[in-house]
Design a protein around this motif. Structure first.
Motif, PDB file in Angstrom:
ATOM      1  N   MET A 138      11.600  11.354  -9.069  1.00 30.32           N
ATOM      2  CA  MET A 138      10.383  11.617  -8.260  1.00 30.32           C
ATOM      3  C   MET A 138       9.691  13.140  -7.544  1.00 30.32           C
ATOM      4  SD  MET A 138      10.322   8.408  -5.935  1.00 30.32           S
ATOM      5  CE  MET A 138      11.815   8.873  -5.118  1.00 30.32           C
ATOM      6  N   PRO A 139       8.399  13.883  -7.954  1.00 29.97           N
ATOM      7  CA  PRO A 139       8.039  14.632  -7.035  1.00 29.97           C
ATOM      8  C   PRO A 139       8.009  14.997  -6.117  1.00 29.97           C
ATOM      9  CG  PRO A 139       6.196  13.805  -8.643  1.00 29.97           C
ATOM     10  CD  PRO A 139       7.224  12.865  -8.185  1.00 29.97           C
ATOM     11  N   LEU A 140       8.348  16.535  -5.669  1.00 34.95           N
ATOM     12  CA  LEU A 140       8.209  16.581  -4.283  1.00 34.95           C
ATOM     13  C   LEU A 140       6.074  17.705  -4.027  1.00 34.95           C
ATOM     14  CD1 LEU A 140      11.094  19.124  -3.433  1.00 34.95           C
ATOM     15  CD2 LEU A 140      10.453  16.649  -2.368  1.00 34.95           C
ATOM     16  N   TYR A 141       5.616  16.358  -2.606  1.00 32.98           N
ATOM     17  CA  TYR A 141       4.208  16.465  -3.024  1.00 32.98           C
ATOM     18  C   TYR A 141       4.332  17.655  -1.866  1.00 32.98           C
ATOM     19  CZ  TYR A 141       2.623  14.008  -6.520  1.00 32.98           C
ATOM     20  OH  TYR A 141       2.371  13.094  -7.783  1.00 32.98           O
ATOM     21  N   ARG A 142       3.371  18.213  -1.170  1.00 32.92           N
ATOM     22  CA  ARG A 142       3.469  19.159   0.151  1.00 32.92           C
ATOM     23  C   ARG A 142       1.531  19.047   0.134  1.00 32.92           C
ATOM     24  NH1 ARG A 142       0.066  24.485   0.633  1.00 32.92           N
ATOM     25  NH2 ARG A 142       0.042  25.042   2.545  1.00 32.92           N
ATOM     26  N   TYR A 143       1.352  18.246   2.166  1.00 27.89           N
ATOM     27  CA  TYR A 143       0.897  17.854   2.442  1.00 27.89           C
ATOM     28  C   TYR A 143       0.211  18.452   3.526  1.00 27.89           C
ATOM     29  CZ  TYR A 143       1.040  13.691  -0.377  1.00 27.89           C
ATOM     30  OH  TYR A 143       0.831  12.283  -1.479  1.00 27.89           O
ATOM     31  N   VAL A 144      -1.239  18.758   4.360  1.00 31.47           N
ATOM     32  CA  VAL A 144      -1.880  19.722   4.834  1.00 31.47           C
ATOM     33  C   VAL A 144      -2.190  18.800   5.695  1.00 31.47           C
ATOM     34  CG1 VAL A 144      -2.818  22.013   5.693  1.00 31.47           C
ATOM     35  CG2 VAL A 144      -0.683  21.385   3.297  1.00 31.47           C
ATOM     36  N   CYS A 145      -2.244  18.883   6.744  1.00 25.51           N
ATOM     37  CA  CYS A 145      -3.829  18.144   7.401  1.00 25.51           C
ATOM     38  C   CYS A 145      -4.505  18.794   8.407  1.00 25.51           C
ATOM     39  CB  CYS A 145      -2.715  18.095   8.756  1.00 25.51           C
ATOM     40  SG  CYS A 145      -4.029  16.858  10.223  1.00 25.51           S
ATOM     41  N   PRO A 146      -6.005  18.738   7.591  1.00 20.72           N
ATOM     42  CA  PRO A 146      -6.871  19.357   8.145  1.00 20.72           C
ATOM     43  C   PRO A 146      -7.429  20.236   9.286  1.00 20.72           C
ATOM     44  CG  PRO A 146      -7.876  17.491   6.985  1.00 20.72           C
ATOM     45  CD  PRO A 146      -6.505  17.261   6.732  1.00 20.72           C
ATOM     46  N   LYS A 147      -7.328  18.402   9.982  1.00 22.66           N
ATOM     47  CA  LYS A 147      -7.251  18.526  11.340  1.00 22.66           C
ATOM     48  C   LYS A 147      -6.444  19.927  11.845  1.00 22.66           C
ATOM     49  CE  LYS A 147     -10.163  14.386  12.275  1.00 22.66           C
ATOM     50  NZ  LYS A 147     -10.215  13.757  12.996  1.00 22.66           N
ATOM     51  N   CYS A 148      -5.203  19.579  12.446  1.00 31.73           N
ATOM     52  CA  CYS A 148      -4.362  20.712  13.040  1.00 31.73           C
ATOM     53  C   CYS A 148      -3.709  21.140  12.470  1.00 31.73           C
ATOM     54  CB  CYS A 148      -3.465  19.402  13.828  1.00 31.73           C
ATOM     55  SG  CYS A 148      -2.547  18.373  12.719  1.00 31.73           S
ATOM     56  N   GLY A 149      -4.070  21.817  11.283  1.00 31.50           N
ATOM     57  CA  GLY A 149      -2.945  22.393  10.349  1.00 31.50           C
ATOM     58  C   GLY A 149      -1.246  21.658   9.880  1.00 31.50           C
ATOM     59  N   HIS A 150      -0.601  20.659  10.494  1.00 29.49           N
ATOM     60  CA  HIS A 150       0.612  20.259   9.876  1.00 29.49           C
ATOM     61  C   HIS A 150       0.770  20.273   8.439  1.00 29.49           C
ATOM     62  CE1 HIS A 150       4.025  18.832  10.668  1.00 29.49           C
ATOM     63  NE2 HIS A 150       4.005  17.062  10.458  1.00 29.49           N
ATOM     64  N   GLU A 151       2.188  20.932   8.527  1.00 25.63           N
ATOM     65  CA  GLU A 151       2.148  20.671   6.707  1.00 25.63           C
ATOM     66  C   GLU A 151       3.970  19.715   6.749  1.00 25.63           C
ATOM     67  OE1 GLU A 151       2.776  24.312   5.095  1.00 25.63           O
ATOM     68  OE2 GLU A 151       0.688  25.649   5.795  1.00 25.63           O
ATOM     69  N   GLU A 152       3.691  19.420   5.662  1.00 19.42           N
ATOM     70  CA  GLU A 152       4.814  18.597   5.394  1.00 19.42           C
ATOM     71  C   GLU A 152       5.056  18.398   3.571  1.00 19.42           C
ATOM     72  OE1 GLU A 152       6.611  13.626   6.900  1.00 19.42           O
ATOM     73  OE2 GLU A 152       4.534  14.942   6.985  1.00 19.42           O
ATOM     74  N   VAL A 153       6.800  17.731   3.571  1.00 23.89           N
ATOM     75  CA  VAL A 153       7.079  18.343   2.064  1.00 23.89           C
ATOM     76  C   VAL A 153       7.143  16.873   1.866  1.00 23.89           C
ATOM     77  CG1 VAL A 153       8.784  18.927  -0.130  1.00 23.89           C
ATOM     78  CG2 VAL A 153       6.991  20.656   1.729  1.00 23.89           C
ATOM     79  N   LEU A 154       6.744  15.744   0.715  1.00 24.61           N
ATOM     80  CA  LEU A 154       7.230  14.606   0.839  1.00 24.61           C
ATOM     81  C   LEU A 154       8.094  14.584  -0.302  1.00 24.61           C
ATOM     82  CD1 LEU A 154       4.561  12.348   2.628  1.00 24.61           C
ATOM     83  CD2 LEU A 154       7.209  13.739   3.771  1.00 24.61           C
ATOM     84  N   LEU A 155       8.422  13.464  -0.511  1.00 22.26           N
ATOM     85  CA  LEU A 155       9.683  12.801  -2.215  1.00 22.26           C
ATOM     86  C   LEU A 155       8.429  11.557  -2.240  1.00 22.26           C
ATOM     87  CD1 LEU A 155      11.414  13.719  -4.321  1.00 22.26           C
ATOM     88  CD2 LEU A 155      12.609  12.094  -3.467  1.00 22.26           C
ATOM     89  N   GLY A 193      -2.459  12.124  13.960  1.00 25.06           N
ATOM     90  CA  GLY A 193      -2.615  10.178  12.834  1.00 25.06           C
ATOM     91  C   GLY A 193      -4.280  10.940  12.148  1.00 25.06           C
ATOM     92  N   SER A 194      -4.757  12.000  11.204  1.00 22.67           N
ATOM     93  CA  SER A 194      -5.165  12.354  10.970  1.00 22.67           C
ATOM     94  C   SER A 194      -4.592  11.837   9.400  1.00 22.67           C
ATOM     95  CB  SER A 194      -6.170  13.210  11.085  1.00 22.67           C
ATOM     96  OG  SER A 194      -5.382  14.489  10.845  1.00 22.67           O
ATOM     97  N   LYS A 195      -5.614  11.941   8.197  1.00 29.10           N
ATOM     98  CA  LYS A 195      -5.050  11.616   6.860  1.00 29.10           C
ATOM     99  C   LYS A 195      -4.644  12.954   6.729  1.00 29.10           C
ATOM    100  CE  LYS A 195      -6.500   9.999   1.882  1.00 29.10           C
ATOM    101  NZ  LYS A 195      -7.331   9.618   1.805  1.00 29.10           N
ATOM    102  N   MET A 196      -3.953  13.766   5.978  1.00 29.97           N
ATOM    103  CA  MET A 196      -3.463  14.583   5.047  1.00 29.97           C
ATOM    104  C   MET A 196      -3.695  14.825   3.412  1.00 29.97           C
ATOM    105  SD  MET A 196       0.856  14.648   7.178  1.00 29.97           S
ATOM    106  CE  MET A 196       0.488  16.751   6.579  1.00 29.97           C
ATOM    107  N   ILE A 197      -4.245  16.411   3.721  1.00 34.89           N
ATOM    108  CA  ILE A 197      -4.695  16.259   2.562  1.00 34.89           C
ATOM    109  C   ILE A 197      -3.400  16.731   1.196  1.00 34.89           C
ATOM    110  CG2 ILE A 197      -5.645  18.102   0.803  1.00 34.89           C
ATOM    111  CD1 ILE A 197      -8.065  17.635   2.696  1.00 34.89           C
ATOM    112  N   ARG A 198      -2.787  16.587  -0.112  1.00 37.12           N
ATOM    113  CA  ARG A 198      -2.184  16.432  -0.541  1.00 37.12           C
ATOM    114  C   ARG A 198      -2.550  18.500  -1.583  1.00 37.12           C
ATOM    115  NH1 ARG A 198      -0.355  13.335  -5.626  1.00 37.12           N
ATOM    116  NH2 ARG A 198      -2.166  13.690  -6.424  1.00 37.12           N
ATOM    117  N   GLN A 199      -1.290  19.257  -1.457  1.00 33.69           N
ATOM    118  CA  GLN A 199      -1.659  20.840  -1.275  1.00 33.69           C
ATOM    119  C   GLN A 199      -1.409  21.221  -3.314  1.00 33.69           C
ATOM    120  OE1 GLN A 199      -4.350  22.630  -0.344  1.00 33.69           O
ATOM    121  NE2 GLN A 199      -4.935  21.159   0.807  1.00 33.69           N
ATOM    122  N   MET A 200      -1.748  21.842  -3.846  1.00 31.80           N
ATOM    123  CA  MET A 200      -1.396  22.216  -5.166  1.00 31.80           C
ATOM    124  C   MET A 200      -0.146  23.197  -4.840  1.00 31.80           C
ATOM    125  SD  MET A 200      -1.600  20.399  -7.333  1.00 31.80           S
ATOM    126  CE  MET A 200      -1.666  20.793  -8.522  1.00 31.80           C
TER     127      MET A 200
END
Length: 68
Positions: A1-18, A33-40
């Protein structure tokens, strides 16, 4: 399973998820609570653990010894 980096467009919170390839992309931000965007990015998605992936499969002969 790959790792994906997600960034919130509103608050800038970053998260790495498997996540699985087949999983939906609906990830909610834990902070606002807003929808996060997957970043390359340049995350390493493949990790080889254990013995024998390169050193034993394609092992070079020691210097000074010749194979006949």
């Amino acid at each position: 399973m790959p790792l994906y980096r997600y960034v919130c467009p509103k608050c800038g919170h970053e998260e790495v998820l498997l996540k699985k390839f087949s999983e939906a992309d609906g990830v909610k931000c834990e902070v606002c609570g807003s929808k996060m965007i997957r970043q390359m990015g340049n995350l390493e998605t493949i990790v080889f653990k254990g013995n024998g992936y390169y050193t034993t499969d394609f092992k070079k002969s020691p210097a000074g010894s010749s194979t006949k």
